[in-house]
Design a protein around this motif. Structure first.
Motif, short mmCIF file in Angstrom:
data_model
loop_
_atom_site.label_atom_id
_atom_site.label_comp_id
_atom_site.label_asym_id
_atom_site.label_seq_id
_atom_site.Cartn_x
_atom_site.Cartn_y
_atom_site.Cartn_z
N GLU A 75 93.93 -10.26 40.91
CA GLU A 75 92.47 -10.32 40.97
C GLU A 75 91.89 -8.90 40.97
O GLU A 75 92.57 -7.94 41.33
CB GLU A 75 92.01 -11.05 42.22
N GLU A 76 90.67 -8.78 40.55
CA GLU A 76 90.00 -7.49 40.55
C GLU A 76 89.92 -6.95 41.97
O GLU A 76 89.72 -7.70 42.93
CB GLU A 76 88.59 -7.63 39.97
N ARG A 77 90.11 -5.64 42.11
CA ARG A 77 90.13 -5.03 43.43
C ARG A 77 88.79 -5.24 44.15
O ARG A 77 87.73 -5.07 43.58
CB ARG A 77 90.41 -3.52 43.33
N LYS A 78 88.89 -5.59 45.43
CA LYS A 78 87.72 -5.74 46.28
C LYS A 78 87.64 -4.54 47.21
O LYS A 78 88.54 -4.34 48.04
CB LYS A 78 87.80 -7.04 47.08
N TYR A 79 86.61 -3.75 47.06
CA TYR A 79 86.47 -2.57 47.90
C TYR A 79 85.84 -2.94 49.24
O TYR A 79 85.07 -3.89 49.34
CB TYR A 79 85.64 -1.50 47.18
N ALA A 80 86.20 -2.18 50.23
CA ALA A 80 85.71 -2.42 51.59
C ALA A 80 84.40 -1.68 51.82
O ALA A 80 83.96 -0.86 51.01
CB ALA A 80 86.76 -1.97 52.60
N THR A 81 83.77 -1.94 52.95
CA THR A 81 82.61 -1.19 53.40
C THR A 81 83.02 -0.29 54.55
O THR A 81 84.07 -0.49 55.18
CB THR A 81 81.48 -2.14 53.87
N LEU A 82 82.19 0.68 54.85
CA LEU A 82 82.45 1.56 55.99
C LEU A 82 82.48 0.75 57.28
O LEU A 82 83.30 1.00 58.18
CB LEU A 82 81.39 2.65 56.07
N GLU A 83 81.60 -0.22 57.36
CA GLU A 83 81.55 -1.06 58.56
C GLU A 83 82.86 -1.83 58.75
O GLU A 83 83.35 -1.97 59.87
CB GLU A 83 80.38 -2.05 58.47
N GLN A 84 83.43 -2.31 57.65
CA GLN A 84 84.70 -3.03 57.75
C GLN A 84 85.82 -2.12 58.21
O GLN A 84 86.69 -2.53 58.99
CB GLN A 84 85.04 -3.65 56.39
N ILE A 85 85.81 -0.87 57.75
CA ILE A 85 86.84 0.09 58.18
C ILE A 85 86.73 0.36 59.67
O ILE A 85 87.72 0.36 60.40
CB ILE A 85 86.73 1.38 57.36
#
Length: 249
Positions: A75-85
């Motif tokens: 699947e296409e890469r799903k990038y994270a958010t700063l909040e998730q990190i």
């Protein structure tokens, strides 16, 4: 839109990650190879289809890269958010530890830095949305699949990213050859974001000005600087050394 991962270790690590694999393509005659056994076992456990194709087909899909006789359609890469990190760091009950990459252009350097980041326990990596290498199949392979276990955020403006992290009490330290403080003299414990600049120009002026502190690696030889991936990895491991020492107190 599907994406690809090729190479035995990258595919195996992707199988062990949360990224969805749609199917795996093996070159004719590869099913009996011992190194493929772990991939087949994990794919069977996850009910992922396996197809036998010609090596020429894999050469075409990988655009001539060294695919080692196997390729995964993912699947296409799903990038994270700063909040998730930051949330991930909190879930582990650890001080946030981030790596910010300021316009790394070389995919091999990016892959190497992601591999080091995953190895030292970085909670997330931030890369620019524009004017930088993307996390593609070559990067996944160069990272030996480590990229598939990392939260990676794409941000349009790194200075705003840094300002946001500062508001979350994250100390932002940039790696810069002109800095006065040597890397092992700085306190790299606590909430930390390490900034590594591009291969040619290093950290950009605006990003440099937004850092809380700049550090450098000592250079005693004739060469004036190190490869970005090497320098960044050294600084990451110094941070790990300091943070490990703090955790045992």
């Amino acid at each position: 839109m599907p994406d690809y991962v090729w190479g035995r270790n990258p595919i195996l690590e992707t199988l062990r990650s949360t990224r969805q694999i749609k199917r795996i393509l093996l070159a004719d005659g590869q099913r009996d190879a011992p190194a493929i056994a772990a991939i087949l076992q994990e794919a069977e456990r996850r009910h992922i289809p396996i197809e036998n194709v010609s090596r020429q087909r894999l050469d075409q899909l990988s655009q001539g890269a060294v695919h080692q006789g196997c390729l995964a359609v993912v699947e296409e890469r799903k990038y994270a958010t700063l909040e998730q990190i930051l949330t991930y760091a909190g879930q582990k009950d650890e001080d946030p530890f981030l790596l910010i990459l300021d316009a790394i252009q070389d995919v091999n350097n990016l892959g190497s830095l992601l591999r080091s980041a995953e190895a030292v326990g970085v909670h997330g990596v931030v890369i620019p949305l524009h004017h930088a290498a993307e996390v593609n199949a070559t990067v996944v392979k160069t990272s030996a699949g480590a990229s598939e276990h990392l939260l990676i955020a794409q941000e349009t403006n790194l200075t705003r990213t840094i300002d946001f992290l500062k508001k979350q009490n994250v100390w932002v330290i940039g790696l810069d050859s002109e800095a006065k403080t040597e890397y092992d003299r700085a306190d790299l414990t606590g909430p930390l974001a390490l900034v590594v600049g591009s291969e040619g120009r290093g950290i950009s002026r605006l990003v440099r000005e937004h850092c809380d502190l700049l550090i450098k690696l000592p250079m005693r030889g004739h060469v004036a600087s190190l490869n970005a991936a090497v320098a960044g990895s050294i600084a990451l491991y110094e941070a790990l050394r300091q943070r490990s020492g703090k955790s045992t107190k």
